[in-house]
Design a protein around this motif. Structure first.
Motif, PDB file in Angstrom:
ATOM      1  N   ASP A   1       0.806  -1.220   0.000  1.00 36.51           N
ATOM      2  CA  ASP A   1       0.000   0.000   0.000  1.00 36.51           C
ATOM      3  C   ASP A   1       0.837   1.267   0.000  1.00 36.51           C
ATOM      4  OD1 ASP A   1      -2.245   1.509  -0.134  1.00 36.51           O
ATOM      5  OD2 ASP A   1      -2.886   1.201   1.920  1.00 36.51           O
TER       6      ASP A   1
ATOM      7  N   SER B   1       0.184   3.928  -2.827  1.00 35.99           N
ATOM      8  CA  SER B   1      -0.332   5.257  -2.491  1.00 35.99           C
ATOM      9  C   SER B   1       0.567   6.388  -2.985  1.00 35.99           C
ATOM     10  CB  SER B   1      -0.495   5.369  -0.971  1.00 35.99           C
ATOM     11  OG  SER B   1      -1.423   4.416  -0.508  1.00 35.99           O
TER      12      SER B   1
ATOM     13  N   HIS C   1      -4.588   6.191   6.460  1.00 31.74           N
ATOM     14  CA  HIS C   1      -3.666   6.926   5.591  1.00 31.74           C
ATOM     15  C   HIS C   1      -3.434   8.306   6.198  1.00 31.74           C
ATOM     16  CE1 HIS C   1      -3.715   4.259   1.920  1.00 31.74           C
ATOM     17  NE2 HIS C   1      -4.654   3.718   2.684  1.00 31.74           N
ATOM     18  N   TYR C   2      -2.245   8.861   5.945  1.00 31.48           N
ATOM     19  CA  TYR C   2      -1.856  10.120   6.580  1.00 31.48           C
ATOM     20  C   TYR C   2      -2.390  11.348   5.825  1.00 31.48           C
ATOM     21  CZ  TYR C   2       0.929  11.974  10.377  1.00 31.48           C
ATOM     22  OH  TYR C   2       1.317  12.528  11.565  1.00 31.48           O
ATOM     23  N   THR C   3      -3.201  11.108   4.796  1.00 33.07           N
ATOM     24  CA  THR C   3      -3.653  12.172   3.886  1.00 33.07           C
ATOM     25  C   THR C   3      -4.130  13.424   4.613  1.00 33.07           C
ATOM     26  OG1 THR C   3      -4.512  10.260   2.667  1.00 33.07           O
ATOM     27  CG2 THR C   3      -4.974  12.432   1.754  1.00 33.07           C
TER      28      THR C   3
ATOM     29  N   THR D   1      -0.065  10.414   1.396  1.00 37.12           N
ATOM     30  CA  THR D   1      -1.204   9.529   1.133  1.00 37.12           C
ATOM     31  C   THR D   1      -0.917   8.094   1.566  1.00 37.12           C
ATOM     32  OG1 THR D   1      -0.403   9.338  -1.135  1.00 37.12           O
ATOM     33  CG2 THR D   1      -2.186  10.885  -0.747  1.00 37.12           C
ATOM     34  N   SER D   2       0.259   7.840   2.152  1.00 38.30           N
ATOM     35  CA  SER D   2       0.620   6.515   2.654  1.00 38.30           C
ATOM     36  C   SER D   2       0.246   6.404   4.136  1.00 38.30           C
ATOM     37  CB  SER D   2       2.113   6.286   2.431  1.00 38.30           C
ATOM     38  OG  SER D   2       2.531   5.036   2.947  1.00 38.30           O
ATOM     39  N   GLN D   3       0.851   5.439   4.830  1.00 33.20           N
ATOM     40  CA  GLN D   3       0.553   5.201   6.253  1.00 33.20           C
ATOM     41  C   GLN D   3       1.537   5.968   7.162  1.00 33.20           C
ATOM     42  OE1 GLN D   3       0.299   2.264   4.023  1.00 33.20           O
ATOM     43  NE2 GLN D   3      -1.797   3.003   4.141  1.00 33.20           N
TER      44      GLN D   3
END
Length: 475
Positions: free
Chosen positions: A18, A22, A215-217, A247-249
């Motif tokens: 992911d 992402s 997600h860190y978005t 947009t990743s973790q």
């Protein structure tokens, strides 16, 4: 001083799936992954997510790789770590609902080639669309003692998504026969104190382990993880720092450090994690340099919280407007998205519902009249082909888009005949392994192009070998 009960938080590492899906559109090749596998295998992760989602399509379409070969190579390297994949329920890894025999075959081959945990989700949280994949996993577990079915709930906001809804869903998932539950917060909408309430409510209704994926978005995921862990969540999804955040973790090393010396201490070795991060750091720089990673995806996008739109959906919408020279309509489309979502029964926005809602919103704005033109996917959603929504769909929109048509009230897959024999018949000239039939089932044209490429490469190798032999042994 009373001793505090220890509950080390477990970690699923997403850097091989992911995280790069992402941030760099799933373009990390297998050959780049393999050299770091041995070190990753020593960490002590709960699992490594490395397959499923968009990796299958991207491997065939862009990287000219066999995704099944990737899985086998990773399985060979990870001797001590469970491997995990993401599975779109009745849609498997594709974009249409498949017959049950295709779902069964895909689950069987995924586990046979090395997957331990299958995370199964549905874009509408329609549990009947998940049952077949859960049953197939459980059948293999009964027969072979391998396989773990994790049902993921796509987190979203709206009138229908109350604490009672989430708690009730947790109970139903346990009754389905799942082994664990994942809260799949694909847009980074879950706020810290809401996570506390939600996890406590779910824990009261189920004894299954609960995992949190965010997600860190929107910028809140790290805080949300902290409150979730304190509230009893069992596993969190994180990514190695070079491919984390945006947009990743949240970053693996940050979470490990945050819980150090607490009852939730992961016990993971920061020195080892630093060596792994050092391996991925130059790759990140390379991706930034060659344009594969857009700096825009690395920041915080507060519009995610304001409009409940996942980052991938936003970028898709922007490119659609660009193609139509209509970038000035961006705000109008953003405002139209919640209206379309409400018309379609307030579904969570995740593949493929996010694309359906987003594209229809673009059409509604560009046409100047709502639903003057509807995509075939919007029609499919209104017919009930994707499953049943939590709230009723707009009757006015149904009457305008599919007037007089009968709507499904159950599972679309129940209307499908078995497909495997027919699919094998269509592609038998290309078949080199049983798994090729499943690649073709999901992406007929993309898989056929890959099979042609594979054959051409094999013929090149054969010619080279023949030349070498002729030179070595002249007649």
């Amino acid at each position: 001083m009373a001793e505090v009960n220890k509950k080390p938080i477990k970690i699923t590492e997403t850097v091989l799936r992911d995280a790069h899906q992402s941030l760099i559109a799933t373009r990390m090749p297998t050959e780049f992954m393999l050299p770091i596998v041995e070190k990753m295998d020593k960490v002590g992760y709960h699992s490594v997510e490395c397959w499923g989602g968009a990796t299958f399509d991207a491997s065939l379409r862009f990287l000219k790789e066999d995704p099944w070969d990737r899985l086998r190579k990773l399985r060979d390297g990870f001797k001590n770590t469970k491997l995990q994949m993401l599975f779109r329920g009745q849609n498997i890894l594709g974009y249409r609902p498949y017959a049950d025999d295709v779902v069964d075959a895909f689950v069987e081959k995924s586990i046979a080639n090395g997957i331990d945990i299958i995370r199964i989700f549905d874009c509408l949280n329609y549990l009947p669309n998940l049952q077949e994949a859960v049953n197939a996993t459980n059948e293999i577990k009964r027969r072979e003692g391998r396989g773990h079915a994790q049902v993921a709930l796509s987190y979203t906001l709206g009138d229908a998504y109350t604490l009672e809804y989430w708690a009730d869903m947790a109970k139903k998932i346990e009754e389905m026969g799942a082994d664990s539950i994942c809260i799949k917060d694909m847009a980074g909408l879950l706020l810290p104190y809401k996570a506390t309430e939600m996890i406590k409510a779910m824990k009261e209704n189920t004894s299954l382990p609960i995992q949190l994926h965010s997600h860190y978005t929107s910028g809140v995921a790290g805080m949300t993880y902290m409150k979730a862990v304190e509230s009893g969540v069992d596993v969190i999804d994180t990514a190695m720092s070079p491919l984390a955040m945006g947009t990743s973790q949240p970053a693996t090393e940050v979470m490990v450090e945050a819980f150090k010396g607490t009852p939730y201490d992961t016990g993971l070795d920061q020195d080892l994690l630093a060596e792994i991060a050092d391996y991925f750091a130059p790759y990140r720089e390379e991706c930034l340099k060659n344009g594969l990673m857009n700096p825009k995806v690395l920041g915080v996008n507060i519009k995610t919280l304001l409009y409940q739109v996942p980052g991938g959906m936003l970028s898709n919408m922007v490119s659609q407007l660009k193609e139509q020279n209509a970038e000035d309509k961006y705000r109008a489309v953003l405002e139209e998205i919640p209206r379309v979502r409400k018309d379609l029964g307030e579904p969570p926005l995740v593949t493929p519902s996010s694309q359906i809602v987003g594209t229809q919103a673009v059409f509604n704005v560009l046409m100047g009249e709502r639903y003057k033109m509807a995509t075939k996917e919007t029609k499919g959603m209104l017919r009930g082909e994707y499953g049943q929504t939590v709230k009723p769909m707009s009757q006015e929109v149904i009457d305008k888009v599919i007037p007089g048509e009968k709507r499904l009230t159950g599972r679309f897959a129940d209307t499908l005949e078995n497909e495997m024999d027919k699919l094998e018949g269509e592609m038998k000239q290309w078949k080199q392994q049983d798994e090729d039939v499943l690649s073709y089932a999901l992406f007929p044209q993309v898989a056929t192009d890959f099979f042609k490429y594979r054959q051409a490469q094999q013929e090149k190798v054969d010619v080279t070998q023949a030349d070498t032999e002729n030179k070595a042994y002249p007649v």
